[in-house]
Enzyme design. Structure first.
Site, PDB file in Angstrom:
ATOM      1  CB  SER A 260      -1.178   0.076   1.480  1.00  0.00           C
ATOM      2  OG  SER A 260      -0.255   0.224   2.495  1.00  0.00           O
ATOM      3  CD  GLU A 261       0.686   4.667   2.841  1.00  0.00           C
ATOM      4  OE1 GLU A 261       1.909   4.438   3.668  1.00  0.00           O
ATOM      5  OE2 GLU A 261       0.036   5.228   2.786  1.00  0.00           O
ATOM      6  CB  THR A 262       7.425   1.659  -1.435  1.00  0.00           C
ATOM      7  OG1 THR A 262       6.820   0.610  -1.908  1.00  0.00           O
ATOM      8  CG2 THR A 262       9.033   1.772  -0.891  1.00  0.00           C
TER       9      THR A 262
END
Length: 298
Positions: free
Chosen positions: A48-50
């Site tokens: 969902s996020e890096t």
């Protein structure tokens, strides 16, 4: 051809053991990466996020963080993206216990790291909470979520809340309704744009649901964010903060309370978020585990 090796890690945030909570891909020492490479890596990891850890551009910050979704959107706020980064920094010996300052965009936000017998814990101060008046078109919200209009709790009301990132807070009658939500992404995107919100946090203060009977949580929630290409997120700190502030301001919980929110059960990634609300001070707390590492060859 020059090949650059980029080290990366996976951190399971708001988790007591690996493969639970909200997974975060993290790239340390990312100062040499251009933004296009950051976006490509976020697409490759497909979390969902890096989050990318960089040297700060402000003298009063310890580290600067940038976070991207797989669709290439940069996200701000102090949520699982930032908490996971500080868990890794502490685990790697890059920061000591105590108080620090992180730079996210133009914001400087306090962070406290503590090592306990059960692992590393991080507490992060979010921005001052803002909660809107009730959103007028609640029936359109219900339709976009695939539930009946009567399922929405009119007393708490649909509102936009923010401690850094604005999200639509949708109260429903019962955790079973939370579990039954089936969003229409296109319709929900339209609703979010009309409301001036980024994501949608559907919650119930009946916290049983798939979290199991007898849970001690104060709310049970799911999060959807078609504006940045996230179908569903297992743990969302930037939404938990304003929700906790709203529940305290609405008199459902006392000022100074720890608000416990269960999320991620629909994805089989059970997560527990704890938010302390004391006036305008909103502090997100959580733990997690570094669950993997590797090298990317660019």
């Amino acid at each position: 051809m020059t090949v650059r090796q980029v080290r990366f890690f996976f951190v399971d945030v708001f988790a007591a053991r690996p493969l639970t909570g909200n997974p975060l891909a993290l790239v340390p020492d990312a100062d040499g990466l251009e933004e296009s490479a950051m976006k490509a890596l976020a697409r490759e990891f497909h979390q969902s996020e890096t989050t990318f850890v960089l040297r700060p551009t402000r003298d009063d910050a310890r580290w600067r963080l940038r976070s991207f979704t797989p669709a290439g959107f940069e996200v701000g706020g102090a949520g699982h993206n930032a908490l996971g980064a500080w868990l890794w920094l502490a685990d790697a010996g890059r920061v000591d216990d105590g108080d620090h300052v992180q730079q996210i965009g133009d914001e400087l936000l306090p962070v406290t790291v503590s090592r306990r017998p059960d692992g590393i814990h991080v507490a992060m101060t979010q921005g001052s909470p803002r909660v809107s008046e009730p959103v007028a078109d609640a029936p359109a919200v219900a339709e976009a979520l695939g539930i009946g209009a009567s399922a929405i709790d009119a007393e708490l009301a649909v509102r936009v809340g923010s401690t850094g990132v604005p999200h639509l807070l949708v109260p429903v009658h019962g955790a079973e309704v939370v579990d039954a939500v089936r969003p229409d992404a296109r319709a929900l995107l339209s609703v979010l744009r009309a409301a001036g919100a980024e994501g949608c946090y559907v919650y119930s203060i009946d916290s049983r649901g798939d979290a199991g009977e007898g849970t001690d949580a104060d709310a049970y929630a799911r999060f959807f964010n078609p504006t940045v290409g996230i179908v569903e997120d297992p743990a969302t700190g930037t939404a938990a903060g304003p929700l906790a502030a709203h529940l305290v301001r609405a008199g459902r919980l006392p000022d100074g309370a720890d608000v416990r929110i269960d999320q991620g059960h629909a994805l089989e990634r059970p997560s527990r978020l704890v938010v302390n609300v004391a006036g305008d001070a909103v502090t997100l707390r959580g733990s997690g585990v570094v669950s993997g590492e590797g090298l990317m060859r660019l």
